[in-house]
Design an enzyme around this catalytic site. Structure first.
Site: not given
Length: 434
Positions: A15, A107, A192, A207
């Site tokens: 990111v 998050k 993952e 979330k």
């Protein structure tokens, strides 16, 4: 153009690298939108000498001293894309208390200890933005905290984890089992190497806590969310869902309503559920996310798009950077955390839902009556019954009407003790129907 707004970027992984690229590629447009150039003052990483390909950034900007970077006088905004609880919490609290606005995609931290961050922001008079923490590039959190601030939200239902949605979509489309669909997701890069956070619902629970906090003006943490994963969902479950015109999704469900005591409260849960194929969320496939919001005045709203990945998440981060930079230049602060409602959290047992129960039963007279008696004793009404097979293959598939989850769970537990019930093949909740 005003004085440049300078950023401290914490993290330069998938990111963070995309944030750098977007800042470079869109520098002229971003400056025009903000009213001043946006510059990177420094980038905190663990390995500053690591090769980062064609990343358009001066290597001299890299440092291992994140706290030192945050404390620099020439830093206006701190952008955290490292993840995890510590040291991210320490870094963000330091930035916010010192009056530096913060943008984060974390998050886990927000769900675990978001209150500490909001308190630090209030203390320092700084902005805290976190659009990228839920549903990637989908503009969702800002509508909840700003656009719908004049309305009363009653329910938020969403698919907020792309990995599990890919797995369940593959199972629905191909008839594959969980292990086979997970292997495909891993091979394609959707899962993952350790998929536990996704498939066991931890990611979705974090979330869900963030969404519920914003929707219901109440601090909700990950520990307040009832959580179940998808590892027990089988190909047989998916086939059964298809037979009743439904599919299975991992849903986050946050509701505001009356609890057993008759007082207003909040229920937040994440679990797999059957939903009718006519429901807007049923058609959300692959690794996409979607969130269905229900409000008193606005009615039903749906937000849809890519919920993960470097570029989509970086897009949301950049949107927050523009917002906090504008506020800083204007000398204003965004609306602070809204937790005035401070509603109690309703236990899962009080959640009103429906069950789909598949039983392997003895093939003899009186079985159906005995099973129906168990439901009656717990005041659970049966909506449909489907009986199939003979002898060792005899089975019952029962779908209930809406009832408290505690009553439904107690019904299942008593069924396990019946000698006529050889096994309970599966239990799934049913949402989105009558």
């Amino acid at each position: 153009m005003g004085k440049p707004v300078r950023l401290a970027l914490l993290g330069c992984g998938t990111v963070g690298s995309e944030v750098v690229r977007l800042l470079h590629a869109q520098s002229t447009d971003l400056a025009a939108r903000v009213g001043a150039p946006i510059e990177i003052a420094g980038i905190a990483v663990r390995r500053p000498n690591r090769t980062r390909g064609d990343l358009p950034v001066d290597p001299a900007l890299f440092t291992t001293d994140a706290l030192g970077l945050i404390k620099r006088d020439d830093v206006d905004v701190v952008v955290e894309v490292v993840g995890g609880i510590e040291p991210a919490r320490t870094w963000l609290v330091e930035a916010l208390r010192s009056g530096k606005s913060a943008v984060t995609a974390n998050k886990s931290l927000l769900a675990e200890d978001g209150g500490t961050l909001h308190d630090a922001a209030a203390e320092g008079g700084a902005d805290l933005y976190y659009e990228a923490s839920v549903a990637g590039a989908i503009p969702l959190l800002r509508p909840l905290r700003e656009s719908l601030h004049g309305d009363s939200i009653t329910r938020v239902t969403g698919i907020v984890n792309g990995t599990t949605n890919f797995i369940l979509s593959a199972m629905d489309t191909t008839g594959a089992g969980f292990a086979e669909a997970l292997a495909e997701a891993t091979e394609l890069g959707y899962a993952e190497a350790d998929p536990t956070a996704d498939v066991e619902g931890f990611d979705g629970a974090a979330k869900a806590a963030i969404l519920a906090s914003l929707a219901f003006h109440t601090r909700v943490g990950a520990a307040d969310v009832h959580r179940e994963g998808i590892t027990e969902v089988s190909a047989a479950d998916m086939a059964s869902a298809k037979a009743m015109g439904a599919t299975i999704k991992l849903l986050c469900i946050a509701e505001r309503g009356l609890g057993a005591a008759g007082t207003e409260s909040v229920s937040v849960r994440v679990h797999p559920a059957m939903i009718p194929r006519t429901h807007p969320l049923a058609s959300v496939g692959d690794a996409f996310n979607a969130v269905f919001v229900e409000a008193v005045a606005a009615g039903q709203l749906m937000f849809y798009g890519r919920g993960a990945g470097g570029a989509p998440t970086a897009s949301a981060v950049l949107g927050d950077i523009v917002a906090v930079a504008r506020n800083r230049l204007a000398g204003v602060r965004a609306a602070s955390e809204s937790v005035y409602a401070d509603l109690p959290i309703r236990p899962m047992g009080e959640a009103i839902t429906r069950y789909h129960i598949s039983l392997d039963v003895a093939d003899r007279a009186g079985v159906l009556a005995a099973v129906a008696g168990v439901f009656a004793r717990h005041d659970v009404s049966i909506a449909t019954v489907r009986q199939s097979g003979r002898d060792a293959d005899a089975s019952l598939v029962i779908v209930t009407h809406r009832a408290p989850d505690a009553a439904l769970a107690a019904t299942v537990e008593e069924l396990r003790g019946l000698d006529i019930v050889r096994s309970i093949a599966s239990v799934l909740r049913v949402e989105g129907g009558q």
